[in-house]
Design an enzyme around this catalytic site. Structure first.
Site: not given
Lengths: 311, 287
Positions: A57, A108
């Site tokens: 990430e 999410h």
């Protein structure tokens, strides 16, 4: 009438694919959870505009920054907890500080990855990113709102954090509704109290307002999809014309929507606020509705809070 | 590629070192050690190798230069000023309020800075993004990224290296500035890096290991890489000396982030001036 429930990540997936066809500079940067974040259509139809950098990430944020310096409009796509927290310092240094045109688009959000447990539930993300200069923070309230706000984000020049739900939430808006970044969307007017919500709690606010109407209370309902920059005018209008505000959010009670509203109330020196949200506690694996209940993020609690709101 | 001899470039590197010492002395703040270890390859890039236009810093076909170890920006500022990206007088404003020359490079303030850096480990990923954009846009520019050997302890460097390999970024060249020192001590003592050349090779890079203060070796390596567009990202594993060119700063950890006092400044400038005179004499005799 309750329409069918759809996760807002689906709205992102459908809109980003369409945007990609319209503009070849739009690039998706995935980190191995593209399928779950609904970029599979984009990947299949626009392979030349698609990157998957693996489970990395921090690197994804930097790659996106580099792309943006070359005129691309990258959307880094992951889960909210990783997009906001794992990448936080990279977003700060390489995206917000140089004010690059990068979008962080996360599924999410909040308690919606319910069964996954606390590791995947994202209750701090909007608060953390709200404190970064140059960042805009958005959570749409349903599928159609998501499509519109993703399109607005793509057209906006600058860093934006977008937060979507994993689980299905009821549809509120029709396809013709329009949204403006930084401008609250008033769903209904009212005179006794205002309920300001965002994301997956907006439908709870609407239902609560309906119940309050039956009990003789008139509630204004605002969809505060953008918590930064927050629509100060809309909040000041409530402060001056209604006085009482209840905020409802699927986010920690600290530093999210309720905090943003309380900042305005404190500076104005008038208005009263009750905050409903995650009670500064980690979640657990449980049904999404149960997790909301554990934190009082329910229609019943909104109604009760409104009825007990002291004058 | 500009027409300049190796000897002239060596002289230029000395001039850049003098500007580094001068600006850090005037700021009484900054990082001389790493600026001096990175001086030779940075000079080679700016004054010979890179396809850039100081009149048009945002030219979309330009080569990009990123200091992933952003704290050594005085060497980059010296090069940019000398090339005319901004007036030389600006060098005196290093780290001062309102300056375009921030303590760590800011792309929105300073012309010629391709990305803001300063937090270690992040610049390489940005360079990877620029190199990917070059491939997507069918541009033939190169992206140069300076990474410190201490900085290579950051995990994001290796995430970015993976990505460079996957996307076959033969337009990406890392200068690995291996000066063996970091803030708290030697790299061997703080976190042994092992053979960083082998590590980058294992990540799919073409690697050339060389003396980072040998201008000819640097130029030769760049030529080899430019002529080898084989789908593999490139790494110049440059063995360097922190503080190179100023005797009392060489290989001394304390000079990582310390400004010289007046006496030290004069001594450093005298040494560099003597070196410059020697180089000028050689260059004059060769004309």
């Amino acid at each position: 009438m309750k329409a069918e429930s759809i996760p807002t990540r689906n709205g992102f997936g459908d809109e980003i694919a369409q945007l990609g066809h319209e503009n070849e500079d739009i690039v998706v940067v995935d980190v191995d959870i593209g399928k779950s974040c609904r970029t599979d259509k984009f990947r299949a139809e626009l392979p030349e505009q698609y990157l998957n950098v693996g489970i990395a990430e921090q690197n994804a944020a930097g790659v996106a920054a580099g792309l943006a310096t070359c005129g691309k409009i990258p959307f880094v796509v992951t889960y909210a907890v990783f997009g906001a927290l794992r990448m936080a310092e990279m977003i700060r240094q390489e995206i917000c500080y140089p004010e690059l045109n990068v979008k962080i688009a996360c599924s999410h959000g909040g308690l919606t990855p319910a069964n996954d447990g606390a590791s995947h539930q994202s209750i701090e993300d909007m608060g953390v990113l709200r404190t970064l200069p140059n960042m805009t923070v958005i959570m749409p309230a349903d599928y159609n709102a998501t499509r519109k706000l993703v399109r607005e984000a793509a057209e906006f020049d600058g860093p934006i954090y977008l937060r979507f739900t994993r689980d299905g939430i009821p549809q509120i808006y029709n396809e013709d509704v329009e949204f403006e970044i930084g401008k609250a969307h008033q769903i209904q007017d009212g005179s006794d109290i205002a309920i300001v919500a965002n994301g997956d709690t907006v439908h709870l606010a609407i239902d609560a307002a309906e119940e309050l109407k039956n009990k003789g209370l008139s509630a204004r309902v605002l969809d505060m999809h953008t918590i930064k920059p927050i629509d100060e005018e809309a909040i000041k209008d409530i402060i001056n014309n209604i006085g009482k505000i209840i905020t409802v959010e699927d986010h920690n009670i600290l530093n999210g929507l309720g905090s943003a509203v309380s900042e305005i109330i404190a500076e104005e020196g008038k208005g009263k606020l009750k905050r409903i949200g995650v009670q500064d506690q980690f979640g657990q694996s449980a049904p999404y509705e149960r997790l909301l209940e554990m934190n009082g993020i329910t229609v019943d609690n909104i109604v009760e809070t409104a009825l007990n709101f002291e004058n | 590629m500009k027409d300049i001899s190796t000897k002239e470039l060596e002289q230029k590197a000395t001039e850049m070192r003098m500007k580094v010492i001068d600006m850090i002395y005037k700021a009484q703040s900054g990082h001389p050690g790493g600026s001096l270890s990175a001086a030779d390859f940075t000079t080679a890039c700016y004054f010979k190798d890179m396809n850039i236009d100081p009149e048009n810093p945002d030219w979309e076909d330009r080569d990009r230069f990123i200091l992933s170890k952003g704290h050594v920006c005085p060497i980059q500022y010296a090069c940019l000023a000398t090339l005319g990206y901004f007036p030389e007088e600006e060098l005196d404003s290093l780290r001062k309020e309102g300056s375009i020359l921030q303590g760590h490079p800011s792309m929105n303030r300073c012309p010629g800075i391709d990305i803001s850096t300063g937090s270690l480990g992040q610049g390489l990923a940005c360079g990877v993004g620029m190199a990917i954009a070059g491939k997507m846009n069918h541009k033939d520019y190169n992206v140069y990224v300076v990474v410190g050997d201490g900085e290579a302890q950051e995990g994001e460097i290796w995430e970015a290296a993976n990505t460079a390999h996957k996307y076959e970024l033969d337009n990406l060249i890392i200068f690995l500035d291996a000066n063996n020192l970091q803030v708290d001590g030697t790299t061997d003592e703080i976190m042994p890096n092992g053979d960083l050349g082998e590590k980058f090779r294992a990540f799919g890079f073409d690697v050339i290991e060389l003396d980072g203060h040998n201008m000819q070796e640097i130029l030769d390596a760049l030529e080899v890489f430019h002529n080898n567009k084989n789908g593999k990202p490139k790494c110049i594993y440059a063995h360097t000396t922190k503080g190179k060119g100023v005797s009392f700063m060489e290989d001394v950890c304390a000079w990582h982030g310390m400004a010289p006092n007046e006496e030290e400044y004069k001594k450093a400038m005298k040494e560099l001036q003597e070196k410059l005179e020697e180089q000028k004499a050689v260059n004059r005799s060769e004309i």
